[in-house]
Motif scaffolding. Structure first.
Motif, PDB file in Angstrom:
ATOM      1  N   SER A  82      14.646 -59.009  -0.147  1.00  0.00           N
ATOM      2  CA  SER A  82      13.641 -57.952  -0.161  1.00  0.00           C
ATOM      3  C   SER A  82      13.812 -56.946   0.978  1.00  0.00           C
ATOM      4  N   GLU A  83      14.546 -57.326   2.027  1.00  0.00           N
ATOM      5  CA  GLU A  83      14.745 -56.470   3.205  1.00  0.00           C
ATOM      6  C   GLU A  83      16.234 -56.360   3.553  1.00  0.00           C
ATOM      7  N   PRO A  84      17.062 -55.849   2.629  1.00  0.00           N
ATOM      8  CA  PRO A  84      18.508 -55.842   2.894  1.00  0.00           C
ATOM      9  C   PRO A  84      18.901 -55.049   4.135  1.00  0.00           C
ATOM     10  N   GLY A  85      18.202 -53.985   4.450  1.00  0.00           N
ATOM     11  CA  GLY A  85      18.525 -53.211   5.654  1.00  0.00           C
ATOM     12  C   GLY A  85      18.333 -54.024   6.915  1.00  0.00           C
ATOM     13  N   HIS A  86      17.199 -54.702   7.017  1.00  0.00           N
ATOM     14  CA  HIS A  86      16.950 -55.563   8.173  1.00  0.00           C
ATOM     15  C   HIS A  86      17.898 -56.767   8.179  1.00  0.00           C
ATOM     16  N   ALA A  87      18.207 -57.260   6.991  1.00  0.00           N
ATOM     17  CA  ALA A  87      19.119 -58.402   6.896  1.00  0.00           C
ATOM     18  C   ALA A  87      20.514 -58.032   7.407  1.00  0.00           C
ATOM     19  N   HIS A  88      20.945 -56.802   7.189  1.00  0.00           N
ATOM     20  CA  HIS A  88      22.240 -56.346   7.707  1.00  0.00           C
ATOM     21  C   HIS A  88      22.239 -56.386   9.241  1.00  0.00           C
ATOM     22  N   VAL A  89      21.116 -56.025   9.843  1.00  0.00           N
ATOM     23  CA  VAL A  89      21.012 -56.086  11.304  1.00  0.00           C
ATOM     24  C   VAL A  89      21.121 -57.532  11.762  1.00  0.00           C
ATOM     25  N   LEU A  90      20.420 -58.440  11.094  1.00  0.00           N
ATOM     26  CA  LEU A  90      20.490 -59.858  11.443  1.00  0.00           C
ATOM     27  C   LEU A  90      21.915 -60.380  11.296  1.00  0.00           C
ATOM     28  N   LEU A  91      22.564 -59.989  10.231  1.00  0.00           N
ATOM     29  CA  LEU A  91      23.940 -60.409   9.965  1.00  0.00           C
ATOM     30  C   LEU A  91      24.896 -59.889  11.034  1.00  0.00           C
ATOM     31  N   ALA A  92      24.694 -58.657  11.460  1.00  0.00           N
ATOM     32  CA  ALA A  92      25.586 -58.053  12.460  1.00  0.00           C
ATOM     33  C   ALA A  92      25.474 -58.754  13.812  1.00  0.00           C
ATOM     34  N   GLY A  93      24.288 -59.189  14.152  1.00  0.00           N
ATOM     35  CA  GLY A  93      24.103 -59.878  15.422  1.00  0.00           C
ATOM     36  C   GLY A  93      23.652 -58.944  16.534  1.00  0.00           C
ATOM     37  N   ARG A  94      22.949 -59.493  17.471  1.00  0.00           N
ATOM     38  CA  ARG A  94      22.347 -58.775  18.591  1.00  0.00           C
ATOM     39  C   ARG A  94      23.367 -57.980  19.401  1.00  0.00           C
ATOM     40  N   SER A  95      24.518 -58.571  19.637  1.00  0.00           N
ATOM     41  CA  SER A  95      25.508 -57.950  20.523  1.00  0.00           C
ATOM     42  C   SER A  95      26.045 -56.624  19.980  1.00  0.00           C
TER      43      SER A  95
END
Length: 118
Positions: A6-19
């Motif tokens: 439901s939140e693919p944009g936010h999920a991409h951020v999570l997938l990319a990682g904090r660094s």
């Protein structure tokens, strides 16, 4: 997993990682909020691991692989290809997680404690 759908944009951020987002350059309040959320996540994973170890014969390594890494890998396959997460993916992965932790999933014929090589 449903959140990733439901939140693919936010999920991409999570997938990319904090660094990938230069956290040292964030305002102090944002770094503190992220640290608090990270601590909450770590506590939740530790709690889940404790509960599942008490309910199953699975090792911490097995629990993390099945309950954390498998769902992450399942959504990563779609998100990294910019494809929508299938609607049934959460149910499929949940079934695999339950079966694995019950001991009747893939690798069930391998002795507990050796399924992940350790």
């Amino acid at each position: 997993m449903r959140w990733c759908r439901s939140e693919p944009g936010h999920a991409h951020v999570l997938l990319a990682g904090r660094s990938r987002f230069d956290p040292e350059a964030w305002p102090a309040a944002a770094r503190e909020a992220e640290a608090a959320e990270s601590a909450r996540w770590d506590d939740a994973i530790r709690g889940l691991t404790r509960r599942l170890r008490a309910q199953t014969s699975a090792s911490t390594t097995e629990i993390l692989l099945v309950a954390v890494d498998l769902p992450y890998a399942a959504v990563r396959r779609y998100l990294s290809g910019n494809r929508p997460v299938p609607p049934d993916l959460a149910d499929v992965v949940a079934g695999l997680v339950r079966a694995s932790l019950r001991g009747d999933g893939p690798g069930a014929d391998v002795p507990v404690g050796t399924r992940t090589g350790g």
